[in-house]
Scaffold this motif. Structure first.
Motif, PDB file in Angstrom:
ATOM      1  N   ASP A 149       0.769  -1.398  -0.022  1.00  0.00           N
ATOM      2  CA  ASP A 149      -0.088   0.089   0.166  1.00  0.00           C
ATOM      3  C   ASP A 149       0.808   1.049  -0.016  1.00  0.00           C
ATOM      4  O   ASP A 149       0.718   2.133  -0.888  1.00  0.00           O
ATOM      5  N   VAL A 182      -1.535   6.917   3.769  1.00  0.00           N
ATOM      6  CA  VAL A 182      -2.003   5.940   2.736  1.00  0.00           C
ATOM      7  C   VAL A 182      -3.365   4.973   3.309  1.00  0.00           C
ATOM      8  O   VAL A 182      -3.361   4.570   4.198  1.00  0.00           O
ATOM      9  N   MET A 183      -4.474   5.031   2.324  1.00  0.00           N
ATOM     10  CA  MET A 183      -5.423   4.207   2.555  1.00  0.00           C
ATOM     11  C   MET A 183      -6.181   3.757   1.244  1.00  0.00           C
ATOM     12  O   MET A 183      -5.941   4.417   0.522  1.00  0.00           O
ATOM     13  N   PRO A 184      -6.562   2.544   1.350  1.00  0.00           N
ATOM     14  CA  PRO A 184      -7.279   2.182   0.003  1.00  0.00           C
ATOM     15  C   PRO A 184      -8.389   2.522  -0.467  1.00  0.00           C
ATOM     16  O   PRO A 184      -8.652   2.439  -1.615  1.00  0.00           O
ATOM     17  N   GLN A 223      -0.258   0.148  10.136  1.00  0.00           N
ATOM     18  CA  GLN A 223      -0.580   0.963   8.958  1.00  0.00           C
ATOM     19  C   GLN A 223      -1.632   2.011   9.407  1.00  0.00           C
ATOM     20  O   GLN A 223      -2.718   1.443   9.869  1.00  0.00           O
ATOM     21  N   GLY A 224      -1.329   3.145   9.018  1.00  0.00           N
ATOM     22  CA  GLY A 224      -2.582   4.093   9.722  1.00  0.00           C
ATOM     23  C   GLY A 224      -2.377   4.713  11.040  1.00  0.00           C
ATOM     24  O   GLY A 224      -2.763   5.687  11.762  1.00  0.00           O
TER      25      GLY A 224
END
Ligand SMILES: [Zn+2]
Lengths: 147, 401
Positions: A24, A52-54, B134-135
């Motif tokens: 990602d 970052v995110m989908p 992530q995030g």
């Protein structure tokens, strides 16, 4: 839009402070290492997003492209660390971490290079990239040189 | 909609930093489970449901808790090892009772923050790996920015909030000082030495703008709560404490557990958050309004979180809580006594479970010197909107409406 890069020297190896590079976020970290700050842009609603995110949180689209940011922005909020939690930052105490509101709406959390200032919301900042041992770069912010 | 669940038994240890550093979480749990069973007048074999909050390494996971405590249950659950699920645990217990998954559910919080491997924010903390998700971390941690420890997320959000609503930071002191006064009346509390305004204002910043007394005290301890149907609770040894209403935890792009919606943490949108007042599921379920709440316990890991919880629970408008708490309103004889056992700031941070026990004690008139006169209802809530409303025996849903 290549941003200035400065070297960061650590007493030890900061290998466990960086998030894993994944399928990602690989474009983001690869671009940082060559001096560019990229973020995702939704091809449906045209809004930028970070991290970052989908899926676009604004319209739900999964179609994105990468856009380079100028790195110019302003102080959105800030804190000052008086206690050391991470040895890698011990020599900088007290140091300031800001949320920078960058152009085109993206907000990123990063250290402020200037330590002896009292930031004020709205102060202009520029993004500088700090190269860490191992070659990856992380965004930090500076008040000097900002427009 | 009504719920028909009630707390029928409760027990806790006293709370303190490193208090059980030389014991195991399971041995501490064994004491509070036995004490809660005695409080309820139940046999161990009657417990047929178990929800464990906070598992290993700080606590014991549900499977070993059941096997090592000799519990044979037909319903068990255990949420992510983060404190925000206190209300969720009790809601799941109530739902399990409602559909017949169990008749008596033990909600068990037994853990030792002294075995967490180090302070929040440091690499030796058992949860440090979460900061690299992530995030970002569960409290907004961004390690490569030097931004770790949950209070930093609160500090970043608090700066926006205080700027936006033009609130003087000094008003936070009321929370630390009031809660410490309550703690001096609570034999179970970790911090019982009186705190003065001078000590507060001369205290050091940890992550500015937050001072050490704006931070909760991490403790070791255990709480056991036994929940059953309202019908069964009537046969208990003690008066039932009825669950009158609740609502779930919110999550999404605009929710940040250490802040308030609208403050723009990371990419959360910037907007004027309108606190929902009395128009909320819990109040509709309970047939009550915010003014009917006699005491409020909130998730106060850091003092600004209390302001956001007060607003989200509907007790005042957005941006007003810092003024609202002044002039005795949250004191023992005030309009809405707050964190009456000392809260996480002074009783100790065990993720809200001591405060749940406090609600039960207050509604049973067992709170000793800190008893709130004639308390009929008590509320638990967090800045993420999850909440519980309890009523003492005789206060049924809608009874005050
Ligand atoms: Zn979109």
């Amino acid at each position: 839009m290549t941003l200035p890069i400065i070297e960061r020297v650590f007493p030890g190896e900061p290998d466990d402070l960086l998030p894993a590079v994944t399928s990602d976020n690989e474009p983001y970290w690869t671009a940082l290492a060559r001096g560019e700050l990229l973020t995702q842009s939704c091809t449906q609603c045209a809004r930028l997003r970070f991290p970052v995110m989908p899926v676009c949180p604004y319209c739900g689209s999964t179609n994105t492209e990468w856009r380079a940011l100028s790195g110019e922005g302003e102080v959105f909020s800030w804190v000052r660390y008086h206690r050391c939690f991470l040895q890698e930052f011990a020599d900088l105490i007290p140091y300031v971490v800001i949320t920078a509101q960058l152009d085109r709406g993206v907000r990123i959390i990063g250290r402020l290079l200037e330590r002896d200032v009292i930031p004020v919301t709205g102060m202009p900042v520029t993004t500088i990239l700090e190269r860490w041992p191992g070659g990856r770069c992380v965004p930090v912010f500076s008040l000097s040189g900002a427009k | 909609m009504k719920v028909a669940a009630a707390i029928t038994g409760v027990a806790s240890t006293a709370f303190g930093p490193r208090k059980f550093a030389d014991r195991t979480a399971i041995s501490v749990a064994s004491e509070v489970v036995a004490a809660a069973l005695a409080d309820a007048g139940l046999e161990r074999s009657q417990l047929d449901g178990l929800i464990v909050h906070i598992g290993s390494p700080r606590g014991a996971d549900y499977d070993v808790a059941a096997s090592l405590l000799g519990l044979n249950v037909r319903f068990a659950a255990q949420p992510w090892s983060h404190g925000r699920f206190t209300a969720t645990v009790i809601q799941h217990a109530a739902m399990a009772l409602e559909v017949g998954l169990a008749d008596y559910v033990l909600c068990l919080a037994s853990y030792r923050n002294s075995s967490a491997g180090g302070r929040h924010g440091t690499k030796t903390r058992s949860t440090f790996h979460e900061y690299l998700r992530q995030g970002g971390g569960p409290h907004g941690e961004t390690p490569h920015a030097g931004f770790t420890a949950p209070l930093a997320g609160t500090g970043m959000a608090a700066r926006r909030y205080f700027d936006k609503y033009k609130i003087s930071l000094e008003k936070l002191a009321t929370l630390a000082l009031t809660q410490r006064r309550y703690a001096t009346l609570n034999p179970l509390a970790a911090m019982r030495k009186p705190l003065t305004a001078d000590e507060y204002f001369n205290s050091r910043y940890i992550v500015e703008p937050l001072r050490i007394f704006d931070c909760s005290v991490e403790v070791d301890g255990a709480v056991a709560v036994i929940i059953t149907t309202a019908d069964r609770a009537r046969d208990g040894r003690k008066p039932p404490v009825h669950l009158l209403g609740f609502q779930g935890i919110n999550a999404g792009p605009n929710e940040f557990g250490m802040g308030q919606p609208g403050l723009g943490f990371n990419q959360a949108e910037v907007f004027d958050y309108v606190a929902p007042g009395g128009d909320q599921m819990m109040y509709r379920m309970a047939g009550l309004q915010p003014a009917d709440i006699d005491m409020l316990q909130v998730y106060d890991a850091f003092s600004p979180m209390t302001l956001w919880a007060i607003e989200r629970m509907g007790h005042c408008k957005t941006g007003e809580a810092a003024d609202w708490i002044q002039n005795g309103r949250i004191d023992q004889n005030g309009e809405l006594p707050l964190n009456t056992s000392g809260g996480m700031l002074s009783e100790g941070h065990l993720n809200g479970w001591p405060q749940i026990a406090e609600i039960v004690r207050q509604l049973r008139n067992e709170a000793g010197e800190r008893q709130i006169p004639d308390a009929k209802t008590g509320q638990w809530g967090t800045g993420l909107g999850d909440a519980l409303i309890f009523g003492r025996d005789g206060v049924q849903p809608g009874a005050l409406a």
